[in-house]
Write an enzyme that holds these catalytic residues in place. Sequence first.
Site, PDB file in Angstrom:
ATOM      1  N   GLU A 433       1.848 -11.202   7.913  1.00  0.00           N
ATOM      2  CA  GLU A 433       1.747  -9.964   8.809  1.00  0.00           C
ATOM      3  C   GLU A 433       0.430  -9.588   9.320  1.00  0.00           C
ATOM      4  O   GLU A 433      -0.601  -9.462   8.633  1.00  0.00           O
ATOM      5  CB  GLU A 433       2.244  -9.117   7.749  1.00  0.00           C
ATOM      6  CG  GLU A 433       2.299  -7.467   8.594  1.00  0.00           C
ATOM      7  CD  GLU A 433       2.749  -6.357   7.322  1.00  0.00           C
ATOM      8  OE1 GLU A 433       2.853  -6.834   6.297  1.00  0.00           O
ATOM      9  OE2 GLU A 433       2.716  -5.401   7.991  1.00  0.00           O
ATOM     10  N   ASP A 506       2.276  -7.075   3.313  1.00  0.00           N
ATOM     11  CA  ASP A 506       1.670  -6.193   2.642  1.00  0.00           C
ATOM     12  C   ASP A 506       2.561  -5.432   1.535  1.00  0.00           C
ATOM     13  O   ASP A 506       3.779  -5.607   1.625  1.00  0.00           O
ATOM     14  CB  ASP A 506       1.115  -4.835   3.624  1.00  0.00           C
ATOM     15  CG  ASP A 506      -0.003  -5.231   4.367  1.00  0.00           C
ATOM     16  OD1 ASP A 506      -0.601  -6.290   4.160  1.00  0.00           O
ATOM     17  OD2 ASP A 506      -0.230  -4.659   5.573  1.00  0.00           O
ATOM     18  N   ASP A 508       3.606  -2.578   0.904  1.00  0.00           N
ATOM     19  CA  ASP A 508       4.019  -1.201   1.178  1.00  0.00           C
ATOM     20  C   ASP A 508       5.053  -1.075   2.182  1.00  0.00           C
ATOM     21  O   ASP A 508       5.871  -2.332   2.254  1.00  0.00           O
ATOM     22  CB  ASP A 508       2.671  -0.504   2.237  1.00  0.00           C
ATOM     23  CG  ASP A 508       2.509  -1.069   3.504  1.00  0.00           C
ATOM     24  OD1 ASP A 508       3.106  -2.224   3.997  1.00  0.00           O
ATOM     25  OD2 ASP A 508       1.612  -0.841   4.282  1.00  0.00           O
ATOM     26  N   ASP A 510       5.983  -0.883   5.369  1.00  0.00           N
ATOM     27  CA  ASP A 510       6.218  -1.551   6.465  1.00  0.00           C
ATOM     28  C   ASP A 510       6.280  -3.073   6.045  1.00  0.00           C
ATOM     29  O   ASP A 510       6.920  -3.788   6.886  1.00  0.00           O
ATOM     30  CB  ASP A 510       4.798  -1.436   7.357  1.00  0.00           C
ATOM     31  CG  ASP A 510       4.811  -0.120   8.122  1.00  0.00           C
ATOM     32  OD1 ASP A 510       5.901   0.615   8.124  1.00  0.00           O
ATOM     33  OD2 ASP A 510       3.627   0.618   8.674  1.00  0.00           O
TER      34      ASP A 510
END
Length: 643
Positions: A433, A506, A508, A510
Amino acid sequence: MDENKNLIPGNYDASQIEVLEGLEAVRKRPGMYIGTTGLDGVHHLVWEIVDNSIDEAMAGYADTIHIQIEEDNQIRVMDNGRGIPVDLQHKTGRPASETVFTVLHAGGKFGGGSYKVSGGLHGVGAAVVNALSTFLEYKIYKDGKIYFQRFERGIPMGDMEMIGDTDKTGTEVTFRPDEEIFKESIQYNFERLRDRVQELAYLNRDLQIDITDSRSDQEPKEASYRYSGGVKSYTDYLNENKDVLYAEPVYLEDEQDDIVVEVALQHTTGYHLNLLSFTNNIRTHEGGTHESGFKAALTRVINDYARKSDFLKENDENFLGEDVREGLTAIISIKHPDPQFEGQTKTKLGNSEARTIVDRLFSENFERFLMENPKIGKLIIEKAELASKARVAAKRAREVTRKKSGLEISNLPGKLADCSSKDPEISELFIVEGDSAGGSAKQGRSRLFQAILPIRGKILNVEKASLDRILANEEIRTLFTAMGTGFGEEFEADKARYHKLIIMTDADVDGAHIRTLLLTLFFRYMRPAIDAGFIYVAQPPLYQVRQGKTSVYLDSDEALEEYLKTIPASPKPAVQRYKGLGEMDADQLWETTMDPDTRRLTRVDVEDAKEADRVMTMLMGDKVPPRRQFIEENARYVENIDI
Ligand code: TSJ
């Protein structure tokens, strides 16, 4: 009744010795009769008994079945049918009911009565259940009387007795699986039993089935099902969270020569076929004559109707099957007196007359339905028309992709940093990403066997996009081209250029969202790669703790808290929280996430991908209420989600 007439002890005759030998054979080789002696085997016993009540209901004599899970995993099944026949049989001198529970394969074909249609791949009979239970008792309510008999490990503990009067009719059987046989566990899984009970209720219109669980070591549980719409209600249920083209599923039914066919179908605005077929309440996973008859007839009748109503002009090509099935949810349920099951897992229907009867059902009833409901007819045809246009566009796009997907590096997408190895077995493709993490990954990787493909932002959501739009998406094309496998129905796993495809996002929300999107994409268009075990998720750490010369990476808040408790207070530890992969330099990324010696990878299985697909359908579908509910329930996790 006379004690001496018991099977054991005394009063042996040849037929009773045979009975005992039969039961002994079952206990010696339980697997031969019920497949496994794990929890599936325990559940199998339940269905073996319940199937008999379903048969009674299918014959039209019962409309209610209760299943009660009781203390110590004993289980009680009751119906309000005619009651198993209790008359003495000439040959054995025993009541028919006793024979049902002691002679292998005696069920349903005794006392003169037998069923036209019988459920069950099971069908090994009540005697097998009896032999594999510590005890089994039946009560038969019939002709104003209650009859009772008890068995232990298959052996009668006495003759059948008349124990009272009643004004009901029906059969009640209570048994307890023997843990000498089922060594793993005899703890039923309530949810698994309940789901099948619900399916049986959908497949047998107006049949009420209740299931309760009152084991004291668990929460009390209960569920109760009765559907006056049968498979039509089932279709409603399957499409509950989807947008449908027309409000009511189409329901078609016919009976001929004791074969009953029911079909319910409804188109959604989606792109996938959801077709479930059943024969005598058993899911026919491998399809067969009823399914192929359905597909052929659906296509033919829609094309005929499109011609007659002038939607298709003289020079237009016919719709293909895949066009008329795009977004379709359908259930085919057939009840057949003599089903022939074929195929690898014996879940493919072979009877040719099933094809004929489904075909006739469509020619007569579906054609009439379209004539009588022209608005729905128009919606179905417009959907097929869109599908056929997308199909033609996709074919063109695919030809372009295929030309570009030769194995020469010169043809590979520019963004891909390929590895030097040509051996798929050792080659890995990291999907990373963001450009900055992509940069670190390219620097940090082992160029020999690790390839990097950075993807930017959120890739197209596959749930909402039709095939041609999916293929038009740069990011997705790049991915398929890099893999070298093709996609969808033309996917070829053995062409894979990498045997590990590693999603690196990541830690997180997202990142989780992009991971969900990718898994949905793989689930829909690269399923064999999941089955082959090619898909992985990288696990980057969330924290790094440095103290003096030592450095430790940690995955979660809990792990951090635990770790901080174990180290001395000085020198003061420095805690770094990684918000994204981009914050790690190339060496850190290698060490924590890419180095095969130290990284942690999670292999994705079909269940993971299916769950991602389910979440995606809900989050991205056009229906607002389930999406809002999900977001409210998960507000803590999805506050940043961009949907
Ligand atoms: F499998 C079983 F035997 F254990 C069992 C059978 C268990 C349970 C819960 C129910 C049944 C069962 C059997 N329910 N209803 C019946 N019906 C008959 O066996 C039956 C009754 C009458 C006639 C007839 O011709 O009069 C024929 C049959 C097969």
